[in-house]
Design a protein around this motif. Structure first.
Motif, PDB file in Angstrom:
ATOM      1  N   GLY A 703       0.788  -1.217   0.000  1.00 18.08           N
ATOM      2  CA  GLY A 703       0.000   0.000   0.000  1.00 18.08           C
ATOM      3  C   GLY A 703       0.813   1.255   0.000  1.00 18.08           C
ATOM      4  O   GLY A 703       0.245   2.344   0.034  1.00 18.08           O
ATOM      5  N   VAL A 704       2.144   1.167  -0.064  1.00 18.54           N
ATOM      6  CA  VAL A 704       2.998   2.355  -0.037  1.00 18.54           C
ATOM      7  C   VAL A 704       3.458   2.730  -1.435  1.00 18.54           C
ATOM      8  O   VAL A 704       3.267   3.853  -1.898  1.00 18.54           O
ATOM      9  CB  VAL A 704       4.214   2.131   0.887  1.00 18.54           C
ATOM     10  CG1 VAL A 704       5.149   3.329   0.842  1.00 18.54           C
ATOM     11  CG2 VAL A 704       3.747   1.888   2.306  1.00 18.54           C
ATOM     12  N   ASP A 705       4.078   1.776  -2.131  1.00 25.92           N
ATOM     13  CA  ASP A 705       4.656   2.044  -3.457  1.00 25.92           C
ATOM     14  C   ASP A 705       4.274   0.902  -4.382  1.00 25.92           C
ATOM     15  O   ASP A 705       4.645  -0.255  -4.160  1.00 25.92           O
ATOM     16  CB  ASP A 705       6.184   2.164  -3.342  1.00 25.92           C
ATOM     17  CG  ASP A 705       6.837   2.540  -4.665  1.00 25.92           C
ATOM     18  OD1 ASP A 705       6.091   2.771  -5.644  1.00 25.92           O
ATOM     19  OD2 ASP A 705       8.076   2.609  -4.710  1.00 25.92           O
ATOM     20  N   VAL A 706       3.532   1.221  -5.428  1.00 24.35           N
ATOM     21  CA  VAL A 706       3.045   0.181  -6.321  1.00 24.35           C
ATOM     22  C   VAL A 706       4.182  -0.471  -7.100  1.00 24.35           C
ATOM     23  O   VAL A 706       4.062  -1.606  -7.577  1.00 24.35           O
ATOM     24  CB  VAL A 706       1.990   0.784  -7.283  1.00 24.35           C
ATOM     25  CG1 VAL A 706       2.644   1.731  -8.278  1.00 24.35           C
ATOM     26  CG2 VAL A 706       1.226  -0.306  -8.011  1.00 24.35           C
ATOM     27  N   ASP A 707       5.296   0.233  -7.234  1.00 23.72           N
ATOM     28  CA  ASP A 707       6.432  -0.310  -7.988  1.00 23.72           C
ATOM     29  C   ASP A 707       7.498  -0.907  -7.085  1.00 23.72           C
ATOM     30  O   ASP A 707       8.618  -1.177  -7.536  1.00 23.72           O
ATOM     31  CB  ASP A 707       7.058   0.799  -8.843  1.00 23.72           C
ATOM     32  CG  ASP A 707       6.088   1.329  -9.893  1.00 23.72           C
ATOM     33  OD1 ASP A 707       5.323   0.512 -10.442  1.00 23.72           O
ATOM     34  OD2 ASP A 707       6.115   2.548 -10.161  1.00 23.72           O
ATOM     35  N   ALA A 708       7.187  -1.096  -5.804  1.00 25.34           N
ATOM     36  CA  ALA A 708       8.184  -1.628  -4.876  1.00 25.34           C
ATOM     37  C   ALA A 708       8.582  -3.056  -5.274  1.00 25.34           C
ATOM     38  O   ALA A 708       7.728  -3.883  -5.591  1.00 25.34           O
ATOM     39  CB  ALA A 708       7.635  -1.615  -3.454  1.00 25.34           C
ATOM     40  N   GLU A 709       9.876  -3.318  -5.267  1.00 24.24           N
ATOM     41  CA  GLU A 709      10.396  -4.647  -5.583  1.00 24.24           C
ATOM     42  C   GLU A 709      10.828  -5.331  -4.295  1.00 24.24           C
ATOM     43  O   GLU A 709      11.426  -4.716  -3.415  1.00 24.24           O
ATOM     44  CB  GLU A 709      11.583  -4.534  -6.546  1.00 24.24           C
ATOM     45  CG  GLU A 709      11.229  -3.955  -7.915  1.00 24.24           C
ATOM     46  CD  GLU A 709      10.370  -4.911  -8.733  1.00 24.24           C
ATOM     47  OE1 GLU A 709      10.371  -6.121  -8.433  1.00 24.24           O
ATOM     48  OE2 GLU A 709       9.674  -4.441  -9.668  1.00 24.24           O
ATOM     49  N   ARG A 710      10.537  -6.608  -4.193  1.00 26.57           N
ATOM     50  CA  ARG A 710      10.908  -7.378  -3.015  1.00 26.57           C
ATOM     51  C   ARG A 710      11.722  -8.584  -3.429  1.00 26.57           C
ATOM     52  O   ARG A 710      11.621  -9.049  -4.563  1.00 26.57           O
ATOM     53  CB  ARG A 710       9.645  -7.801  -2.240  1.00 26.57           C
ATOM     54  CG  ARG A 710       8.812  -6.599  -1.780  1.00 26.57           C
ATOM     55  CD  ARG A 710       7.472  -7.015  -1.228  1.00 26.57           C
ATOM     56  NE  ARG A 710       6.684  -5.854  -0.800  1.00 26.57           N
ATOM     57  CZ  ARG A 710       5.909  -5.147  -1.610  1.00 26.57           C
ATOM     58  NH1 ARG A 710       5.798  -5.501  -2.905  1.00 26.57           N
ATOM     59  NH2 ARG A 710       5.235  -4.104  -1.146  1.00 26.57           N
ATOM     60  N   THR A 711      12.498  -9.104  -2.507  1.00 25.93           N
ATOM     61  CA  THR A 711      13.382 -10.223  -2.810  1.00 25.93           C
ATOM     62  C   THR A 711      12.808 -11.518  -2.251  1.00 25.93           C
ATOM     63  O   THR A 711      11.992 -11.514  -1.329  1.00 25.93           O
ATOM     64  CB  THR A 711      14.774  -9.982  -2.204  1.00 25.93           C
ATOM     65  OG1 THR A 711      14.648  -9.842  -0.791  1.00 25.93           O
ATOM     66  CG2 THR A 711      15.400  -8.724  -2.785  1.00 25.93           C
ATOM     67  N   THR A 712      13.252 -12.613  -2.854  1.00 30.51           N
ATOM     68  CA  THR A 712      12.852 -13.947  -2.398  1.00 30.51           C
ATOM     69  C   THR A 712      14.076 -14.663  -1.850  1.00 30.51           C
ATOM     70  O   THR A 712      15.133 -14.692  -2.470  1.00 30.51           O
ATOM     71  CB  THR A 712      12.248 -14.757  -3.556  1.00 30.51           C
ATOM     72  OG1 THR A 712      11.066 -14.095  -4.016  1.00 30.51           O
ATOM     73  CG2 THR A 712      11.890 -16.156  -3.098  1.00 30.51           C
ATOM     74  N   ARG A 713      13.910 -15.261  -0.672  1.00 33.54           N
ATOM     75  CA  ARG A 713      14.987 -16.042  -0.071  1.00 33.54           C
ATOM     76  C   ARG A 713      14.567 -17.501  -0.030  1.00 33.54           C
ATOM     77  O   ARG A 713      13.423 -17.818   0.287  1.00 33.54           O
ATOM     78  CB  ARG A 713      15.301 -15.555   1.340  1.00 33.54           C
ATOM     79  CG  ARG A 713      16.430 -16.351   1.998  1.00 33.54           C
ATOM     80  CD  ARG A 713      16.794 -15.786   3.347  1.00 33.54           C
ATOM     81  NE  ARG A 713      17.824 -16.582   3.991  1.00 33.54           N
ATOM     82  CZ  ARG A 713      18.330 -16.342   5.182  1.00 33.54           C
ATOM     83  NH1 ARG A 713      17.907 -15.302   5.876  1.00 33.54           N
ATOM     84  NH2 ARG A 713      19.266 -17.134   5.697  1.00 33.54           N
ATOM     85  N   THR A 714      15.502 -18.376  -0.349  1.00 35.78           N
ATOM     86  CA  THR A 714      15.225 -19.812  -0.396  1.00 35.78           C
ATOM     87  C   THR A 714      15.946 -20.513   0.749  1.00 35.78           C
ATOM     88  O   THR A 714      17.131 -20.261   1.006  1.00 35.78           O
ATOM     89  CB  THR A 714      15.673 -20.405  -1.732  1.00 35.78           C
ATOM     90  OG1 THR A 714      15.001 -19.705  -2.795  1.00 35.78           O
ATOM     91  CG2 THR A 714      15.336 -21.876  -1.812  1.00 35.78           C
TER      92      THR A 714
END
Length: 784
Positions: A703-714
């Motif tokens: 809900g803050v930034d529509v273009d926010a990128e997040r990472t995936t950890r395995t």
């Protein structure tokens, strides 16, 4: 500038300003004196050069200082160190030296005043106190003689040589620090006592020391209004002795630091108004010393203007008048007490009998009023202690009998006005008669029934001749007979009105005419009925909201599904006192590709509205998980974020998504992918019992930034590993940060015995002290 004035008749020709004063004024109005570069000295120089106006007239301070020093006979001089001349003298100093034109050499002024040392030698020498002060040296205190006959003033000389001499105490100190553009000094001359004809020198000196203490109570301060907040730029040593604040602690601060919680705001407003109007003011204000003790301070403030008429300084003269204020207050209190006692005595003698009668009546009224207040207090605490309507009605009836009536009937009606509940109580607790009365009376309320009239009109109804009206008040003969057996002389009915709706009525009945209802009783019963009705309506609203909340909670927090290869448990605690729901949620879902999704989230807020937003968000997350083109958790959270902001499902939310892929063969490790959107880190418990948070997985809130990128950890988790996800209400508490809360959670989980189940971990997680200000949701999953 200090209070006082020069003599305008002694100014030189021309523009009327003495040469030395004109030179000082020129220096004070020069850029060096006015641009603030001189620090505290700039304001001090301005104070010294402004002792006369453009026409040589005394400033308004001449009327201020006598008011401050009304109890302290003191003369004040201002000396220019460079010229060694007296440039200013207050009224007391003018009276001492006579009509001496200013500026004048300090030795000449001393000779005009008739000042000598104790041996009778003139002070016109470099070692005299006036000469020392003129040289910029401080004089902490020295005794001198004043012989008025030596003055050049003809009026003083007319007193003759036999007028006698007086003893003065001289103190002086420089107003400017070394390096200032001008060097000024202040001299205070305090008369100690007349010594004419006395031969006891030791007694004179002892008296001198005692009276000199008074001089230390006179403090001088200077502020610079050209600086921000009008700070102090100079204080004399007496200010430090009175207040306890050193020069360094005082200069640079607005003098409001002397005020305290008991300082009169009206006095401060008076000072503030005078400063804004650039006018002199004299007040007595309660100030506080550095050690916190209070003292009464008589304060005189005078504005100081330069040769151009511009305000450059404020000079304050202060005196500790605590003892005087105390004595005056005691005297006024004593006089007031004496006058009041005399008036009371005269009145008591004149109306003694009436006073006794009034006192007895007042005592009865006070006792009755106290009893009413006690009843209202008891009613409030008793009625709000239950959320059950039947119990509430029984408590209300118990409050009324026997304090207000011999028996009581509480009637509740439904929306159609039909009686739906009735409670009776009497003094003798004749339960059988009352049950029979209730059964007969509650079937129908006749129009003339006091209860029905009160419900219809929403007003109190008083019936004083109840025996004559029983036929109309009660519909059935059996109820009428029971009422006669219980006793029914008069009745008082009050409506139960809450939120502009009448819920029923309370009817109080007294058995004998010897105890009629009074207007005070009517008001008391109306107040009691209002309180009871409001509590009843609150109970009704609570029950309605509780039903809604319970239904909503059951729909939004589903039972965990049984997924092959997994063992799961969950727990939820709401922070809302009105409903057992909030914005926290969890979910466990088996996806079409055989993987398992575990979600934990927290919508901002913890009430029914937050729960509704959480329901929309949970459904949206399920849809995104089920048919995600890219199953990576970071991509799924980004898609959820875009839909949340596009559809305006929720304002802000934190979330963590874990996707677990089963092992290819039984007994193998689980492959876990994890992404985080501003949520606290998940905790993993290894099969050997070690517990650790999964750090390094962070991302922007939903809900803050529509273009926010997040990472995936395995992660690779061996069989028997347990993953615990939770919301921040579990680890946040006042006075500690989030890391401390997470560390405490890890300790509680690590303390569980080997082989603990997910349910055991949930119970251990919530075993700590919960703050209760936020919702708590947690889910634990064991990978088999």
């Amino acid at each position: 500038m200090f209070p006082g004035a020069t003599d305008p008749t002694d100014t030189p020709p021309g523009d009327g300003i003495p040469p030395r004063t004109r030179a000082a004024m020129a220096d004070a109005t020069s850029p060096a004196a006015g641009d603030g570069a001189g620090g505290p000295q700039a304001g001090i120089v301005s104070a010294a050069t402004a002792v006369v106006s453009e026409h040589g007239e005394a400033q308004s301070a001449s009327t201020v200082l006598p008011a401050v020093l009304s109890d302290v006979p003191v003369a004040v001089l201002l000396i220019d160190q460079k010229s060694g001349a007296v440039t200013y003298a207050n009224t007391a100093a003018v009276e001492m030296a006579g009509n001496v034109g200013l500026p004048v050499d300090v030795d000449t002024w001393g000779a005009s005043a008739g000042l000598t040392d104790l041996g009778g030698a003139p002070l016109a020498r470099t070692s005299g106190p006036l000469s020392l002060v003129a040289q910029g040296l401080p004089v902490t205190g020295e005794a001198v003689r004043l012989s008025p006959a030596r003055s050049t003033d003809e009026q003083r000389a007319s007193d003759g040589e036999d007028a006698g001499s007086r003893l003065l105490w001289v103190t002086g100190f420089p107003l400017s620090r070394p390096g200032s553009t001008q060097a000024l000094s202040l001299v205070v001359l305090l008369e100690v006592e007349s010594v004419g004809g006395s031969a006891d020198a030791d007694a004179e000196l002892q008296a001198l020391r005692e009276r000199a203490v008074v001089a230390t109570d006179i403090a001088f301060t200077i502020t610079d209004p050209r600086q921000a907040d009008n700070p102090l730029v100079w204080v004399n040593p007496s200010f430090t002795r009175i207040t306890g604040y050193s020069y360094e602690e005082s200069v640079g601060r607005n003098c409001r630091f002397l005020q305290g919680s008991k300082t009169d705001p009206a006095t401060i407003d008076q000072i503030r108004a005078a400063l804004a109007a650039q006018e002199a003011v004299t007040v007595t204000v309660l100030n506080h010393r550095r050690d916190g003790t209070a003292f009464w301070n008589q304060l005189a403030i005078s504005p100081v203007f330069d040769g151009q008429g511009e305000l450059v300084s404020f000079v304050g003269v202060q005196s500790d008048v605590t003892e005087r204020v105390r004595v005056e207050a005691e005297r006024e209190a004593s006089l007031a007490a004496e006058q009041a006692a005399r008036q009371e005595a005269e009145l008591a003698r004149a109306v003694a009998e009436q006073a006794r009668s009034d006192a007895e009546r007042a005592q009865r009224e006070a006792e009755e009023a106290q009893a009413r207040l006690a009843l209202m207090a008891e009613a409030t605490s008793t009625l709000i202690a239950t959320l059950d309507v039947a119990d509430l009605l029984d408590r209300l009836a118990t409050l009324c009998v026997p304090q207000l009536a011999d028996w009581v009937v509480v009637t509740l009606v439904d929306e159609a006005g039909e009686v739906r509940e009735l409670v009776c109580r009497d003094r003798e607790r004749q339960r059988t008669d009352l049950r029979q009365f209730g059964a007969g009376h509650a079937l129908r309320l006749p129009p003339d029934s006091p209860s029905q009239r009160s419900i219809t009109t929403s007003r109190a109804v008083l019936v004083e001749d109840l025996p004559d009206r029983l036929d109309g008040a009660m519909a059935f003969p059996a109820a009428q007979e029971i009422a006669r057996r219980l006793g029914a002389a008069s009745s008082l009915s009050a409506p139960l009105v809450a939120r502009r709706r009448t819920r029923g009525a309370i009817t109080l009945v007294r058995s004998t005419s010897e105890r009629p209802f009074t207007p005070d009783d009517v008001g008391l019963v109306e107040d009691l009925a209002r309180r009871a009705a409001l509590v009843m309506d609150n109970v009704r609203l609570y029950q309605q909201e509780h039903v809604v909340a319970d239904t909503l909670q059951r729909s939004l927090l589903p039972d965990l599904p049984e997924v092959p290869g997994l063992e799961a448990a969950a727990h939820y605690v709401s922070a809302s006192t009105a409903a057992d729901v909030g914005g926290d949620f969890y979910d466990l879902l088996e996806l079409p590709d055989g993987s398992v999704a575990m979600v934990i989230g927290d919508v901002v807020g913890h009430d029914v509205a937050a729960a509704a937003a959480m329901g929309h968000l949970r459904g949206l997350i399920r849809a995104c998980l089920w048919d995600a083109p890219d199953p990576r958790p970071s991509t799924v959270l980004t898609r959820v974020d875009r839909l949340v902001q596009g559809l305006r499902v929720a304002s802000l939310a934190t979330m963590a998504y874990l996707r677990a892929v089963p092992p290819a063969e039984p007994g193998g490790t689980w492959t876990v992918q994890l992404a985080n959107a501003g949520h606290p880190p998940l905790v993993v418990r290894s099969p050997d019992g070690q517990v650790r948070p999964v750090d390094g997985v962070t991302g922007m809130l939903v809900g803050v930034d529509v273009d926010a990128e997040r990472t995936t950890r395995t992660l690779e988790l061996p069989p028997g590993s347990i993953v615990l996800a939770y919301t921040d209400g579990l680890v946040e508490s006042p006075g500690s940060d989030l890391d401390q809360g997470i560390a405490a959670l890890v300790q509680r989980l690590a303390a569980t015995p080997a082989g603990a189940s997910p349910r055991d971990l949930c119970d251990a997680a919530v075993s700590g002290t919960l703050d209760g200000r936020d919702d708590v949701a947690l889910i634990a999953v064991r990978f088999l």
